[in-house]
Design a protein around this motif. Structure first.
Motif, PDB file in Angstrom:
ATOM      1  N   VAL A  28     -18.844  -4.259 -65.559  1.00  0.00           N
ATOM      2  CA  VAL A  28     -18.257  -5.042 -66.657  1.00  0.00           C
ATOM      3  C   VAL A  28     -18.994  -4.760 -67.960  1.00  0.00           C
ATOM      4  O   VAL A  28     -18.369  -4.551 -69.012  1.00  0.00           O
ATOM      5  CB  VAL A  28     -18.275  -6.548 -66.314  1.00  0.00           C
ATOM      6  CG1 VAL A  28     -17.880  -7.386 -67.520  1.00  0.00           C
ATOM      7  CG2 VAL A  28     -17.339  -6.830 -65.137  1.00  0.00           C
ATOM      8  N   HIS A  71     -13.276 -13.870 -69.337  1.00  0.00           N
ATOM      9  CA  HIS A  71     -13.135 -13.911 -67.882  1.00  0.00           C
ATOM     10  C   HIS A  71     -12.252 -15.087 -67.488  1.00  0.00           C
ATOM     11  O   HIS A  71     -12.460 -16.218 -67.943  1.00  0.00           O
ATOM     12  CB  HIS A  71     -14.499 -14.059 -67.212  1.00  0.00           C
ATOM     13  CG  HIS A  71     -14.406 -14.354 -65.743  1.00  0.00           C
ATOM     14  ND1 HIS A  71     -14.566 -15.628 -65.223  1.00  0.00           N
ATOM     15  CD2 HIS A  71     -14.121 -13.547 -64.686  1.00  0.00           C
ATOM     16  CE1 HIS A  71     -14.404 -15.588 -63.915  1.00  0.00           C
ATOM     17  NE2 HIS A  71     -14.142 -14.346 -63.561  1.00  0.00           N
ATOM     18  N   TRP A  80     -22.430 -15.434 -68.171  1.00  0.00           N
ATOM     19  CA  TRP A  80     -22.576 -14.125 -68.797  1.00  0.00           C
ATOM     20  C   TRP A  80     -24.026 -13.667 -68.886  1.00  0.00           C
ATOM     21  O   TRP A  80     -24.333 -12.725 -69.627  1.00  0.00           O
ATOM     22  CB  TRP A  80     -21.990 -14.168 -70.210  1.00  0.00           C
ATOM     23  CG  TRP A  80     -20.519 -14.411 -70.296  1.00  0.00           C
ATOM     24  CD1 TRP A  80     -19.897 -15.557 -70.705  1.00  0.00           C
ATOM     25  CD2 TRP A  80     -19.469 -13.469 -70.012  1.00  0.00           C
ATOM     26  NE1 TRP A  80     -18.528 -15.396 -70.699  1.00  0.00           N
ATOM     27  CE2 TRP A  80     -18.240 -14.119 -70.266  1.00  0.00           C
ATOM     28  CE3 TRP A  80     -19.455 -12.139 -69.576  1.00  0.00           C
ATOM     29  CZ2 TRP A  80     -17.003 -13.493 -70.101  1.00  0.00           C
ATOM     30  CZ3 TRP A  80     -18.226 -11.518 -69.398  1.00  0.00           C
ATOM     31  CH2 TRP A  80     -17.023 -12.186 -69.653  1.00  0.00           C
ATOM     32  N   LYS A 131     -17.988  -1.435 -69.492  1.00  0.00           N
ATOM     33  CA  LYS A 131     -16.688  -1.439 -70.166  1.00  0.00           C
ATOM     34  C   LYS A 131     -16.778  -2.099 -71.542  1.00  0.00           C
ATOM     35  O   LYS A 131     -16.106  -1.679 -72.492  1.00  0.00           O
ATOM     36  CB  LYS A 131     -15.633  -2.134 -69.301  1.00  0.00           C
ATOM     37  CG  LYS A 131     -15.244  -1.321 -68.076  1.00  0.00           C
ATOM     38  CD  LYS A 131     -14.735   0.046 -68.476  1.00  0.00           C
ATOM     39  CE  LYS A 131     -14.622   1.005 -67.307  1.00  0.00           C
ATOM     40  NZ  LYS A 131     -14.249   2.363 -67.743  1.00  0.00           N
ATOM     41  N   CYS A 152     -11.005  -9.873 -67.978  1.00  0.00           N
ATOM     42  CA  CYS A 152     -11.549  -9.805 -66.621  1.00  0.00           C
ATOM     43  C   CYS A 152     -10.932 -10.860 -65.717  1.00  0.00           C
ATOM     44  O   CYS A 152     -10.955 -12.052 -66.056  1.00  0.00           O
ATOM     45  CB  CYS A 152     -13.066 -10.054 -66.638  1.00  0.00           C
ATOM     46  SG  CYS A 152     -14.048  -8.770 -67.385  1.00  0.00           S
ATOM     47  N   GLN A 166     -24.669  -9.881 -68.670  1.00  0.00           N
ATOM     48  CA  GLN A 166     -24.164  -9.128 -69.823  1.00  0.00           C
ATOM     49  C   GLN A 166     -25.033  -9.382 -71.060  1.00  0.00           C
ATOM     50  O   GLN A 166     -25.308  -8.461 -71.829  1.00  0.00           O
ATOM     51  CB  GLN A 166     -22.711  -9.504 -70.106  1.00  0.00           C
ATOM     52  CG  GLN A 166     -21.709  -8.915 -69.148  1.00  0.00           C
ATOM     53  CD  GLN A 166     -21.777  -9.511 -67.756  1.00  0.00           C
ATOM     54  OE1 GLN A 166     -21.942 -10.720 -67.609  1.00  0.00           O
ATOM     55  NE2 GLN A 166     -21.658  -8.685 -66.734  1.00  0.00           N
ATOM     56  N   ALA A 220     -14.604 -10.351 -74.943  1.00  0.00           N
ATOM     57  CA  ALA A 220     -14.453 -10.266 -73.495  1.00  0.00           C
ATOM     58  C   ALA A 220     -14.190 -11.661 -72.955  1.00  0.00           C
ATOM     59  O   ALA A 220     -14.927 -12.602 -73.273  1.00  0.00           O
ATOM     60  CB  ALA A 220     -15.709  -9.674 -72.852  1.00  0.00           C
ATOM     61  N   THR A 247     -15.992 -11.263 -61.293  1.00  0.00           N
ATOM     62  CA  THR A 247     -16.381  -9.875 -61.551  1.00  0.00           C
ATOM     63  C   THR A 247     -17.603  -9.705 -62.456  1.00  0.00           C
ATOM     64  O   THR A 247     -18.435  -8.836 -62.177  1.00  0.00           O
ATOM     65  CB  THR A 247     -15.188  -9.081 -62.101  1.00  0.00           C
ATOM     66  OG1 THR A 247     -14.515  -9.853 -63.111  1.00  0.00           O
ATOM     67  CG2 THR A 247     -14.206  -8.742 -60.992  1.00  0.00           C
ATOM     68  N   PRO A 248     -17.787 -10.471 -63.542  1.00  0.00           N
ATOM     69  CA  PRO A 248     -18.991 -10.255 -64.358  1.00  0.00           C
ATOM     70  C   PRO A 248     -20.290 -10.535 -63.608  1.00  0.00           C
ATOM     71  O   PRO A 248     -21.335  -9.974 -63.953  1.00  0.00           O
ATOM     72  CB  PRO A 248     -18.810 -11.231 -65.524  1.00  0.00           C
ATOM     73  CG  PRO A 248     -17.327 -11.398 -65.636  1.00  0.00           C
ATOM     74  CD  PRO A 248     -16.856 -11.397 -64.205  1.00  0.00           C
ATOM     75  N   VAL A 301      -9.789  -5.624 -66.241  1.00  0.00           N
ATOM     76  CA  VAL A 301     -10.676  -5.440 -65.095  1.00  0.00           C
ATOM     77  C   VAL A 301     -10.324  -6.470 -64.033  1.00  0.00           C
ATOM     78  O   VAL A 301     -10.137  -7.654 -64.347  1.00  0.00           O
ATOM     79  CB  VAL A 301     -12.155  -5.605 -65.507  1.00  0.00           C
ATOM     80  CG1 VAL A 301     -13.066  -5.538 -64.292  1.00  0.00           C
ATOM     81  CG2 VAL A 301     -12.552  -4.539 -66.519  1.00  0.00           C
TER      82      VAL A 301
END
Length: 359
Positions: A283, A111, A54, A286, A137, A57, A109, A275-276, A239
């Protein structure tokens, strides 16, 4: 504020580190980035990853959010212990209890296995009291090996058996090499993924201990969290990458249909499973939208709580709650629909998804 140790791509340095103690006594490593009192975001990573997954993010959000990231048991700095979906839920409960302030709620969140963690905890009162909204995700709730497309064969028993064998292989991954990068990119990332992002994912995955990788692969092979999806009664955004081989798009579409309050399904064109890392801006955006729309309850210095800008419930000083406004769906001039604060699901592709707005 979270800051890199040196260079723009160095891992963010946590402002605080905590240890959450799970129901079975397992110790879970937790990092907190960002200012105290800012809206809280909790990040749960996937199988064979760690809090480092992460990084993008954390860098983007920690300036004006309190970002809480933790290592799933057996990953990063959290010892393994027994594996199972109930353990995932226990660990998440422990993290929320340890890292959030009394009465505080957060946007979560998850994943891949992190999303499954959220599903596993969905029916628990302690989770419901803490979750303001969720982002799921590249994840699924069941039939993971049956749907996976890592093995290039037609759907069927043979492909399912081979997928289980590949994902559960006990052989050590060894050092990151050009060959291992190509294999990882094929299995988990889109064809246009940059070498830098492929290398970042490879280093994270190869750092996962073999025992943890194998133990959790067995849990995922038999996963059935459909009941958790139906119990996840908070605003949710799903996502998914359109070329994800591990959790193909069929999983995201099923989640969008089955979640009680799915507000959006975002399909990221050309992206794979990671995806992240592959689409960090999308991401992160969102997550920001969920915080801005549905908020996270902020704890005051006196222990009272106030909701964010989502128009949700606000706690009064007497402990009573006041409901905010509840927006319905709007129809745009192009015939598309936009959800209100608690509207229904909408589908968009990267760069073209409809924005959510309050009625």
């Amino acid at each position: 504020m979270s800051r890199p140790t040196r260079g723009t791509e160095a891992p963010p340095v946590a402002d605080r580190e905590l240890t959450a103690v799970s129901a079975d006594g397992s110790r879970i490593h937790v990092e907190i980035h960002g200012p105290q009192g800012a809206p809280a975001v909790v990040l749960a990573h996937g199988w064979t990853c760690s809090t480092r997954f992460w990084d993008a993010q954390i860098r983007a959000l920690a300036g004006d959010h309190r970002v809480i990231a933790y290592d799933q048991r057996g990953h990063g700095r959290s010892p393994l212990g027994p594996a199972g979906t109930d353990r995932l839920a226990d660990d998440l409960e422990a993290v929320l209890s340890t890292a959030l302030l009394p009465g505080e709620r957060a946007v979560l969140a998850g994943h891949s296995m992190g999303g499954m963690t959220i599903m596993a905890a969905a029916a628990r009162p302690a989770f419901r009291a803490r979750a303001a909204a969720v982002l799921l995700c590249s994840t699924g709730s069941a039939r993971l090996t049956d749907e996976a497309r890592v093995v290039p064969l037609r759907p069927g028993r043979l492909r399912g058996r081979l997928t289980r064998a590949v994902l559960g292989a006990r052989a050590p991954l060894g050092p990151v090499t050009p060959v291992s990068r190509r294999i990882l990119k094929y299995a988990t990332m889109g064809p246009a993924s940059s070498p830098e992002r492929v290398d970042a994912c490879a280093r994270i995955v190869h750092a996962c201990p073999r025992d943890a990788r194998v133990a959790w692969s067995e849990v995922l092979a038999g996963l059935d969290l459909d009941h958790g999806v139906r119990a996840l009664d908070v605003p949710a955004v799903v996502v998914a990458g359109t070329v994800d081989r591990l959790t193909p798009l069929v999983h995201a579409k099923r989640l969008a249909l089955d979640l009680p309050r799915c507000v959006e399904l975002v399909e990221l064109a050309g992206m794979g499973h990671m995806t992240p890392v592959e689409a960090p801006e999308a991401v992160t955006a969102k997550i920001r939208e969920l915080v801005g729309t549905h908020g996270s309850t902020k704890a005051g210095t006196d222990g009272s709580t106030k909701a964010g800008t989502d128009g949700g419930a606000k706690a009064g000083t007497d402990g009573s709650t006041k409901a905010g406004t509840d927006g319905g769906a709007k129809t745009g001039t192009d015939g598309s629909t936009k959800a209100g604060t608690h509207g229904g699901a909408k589908t968009g592709t990267q760069g073209r998804s409809a924005k959510e707005e309050t009625a």
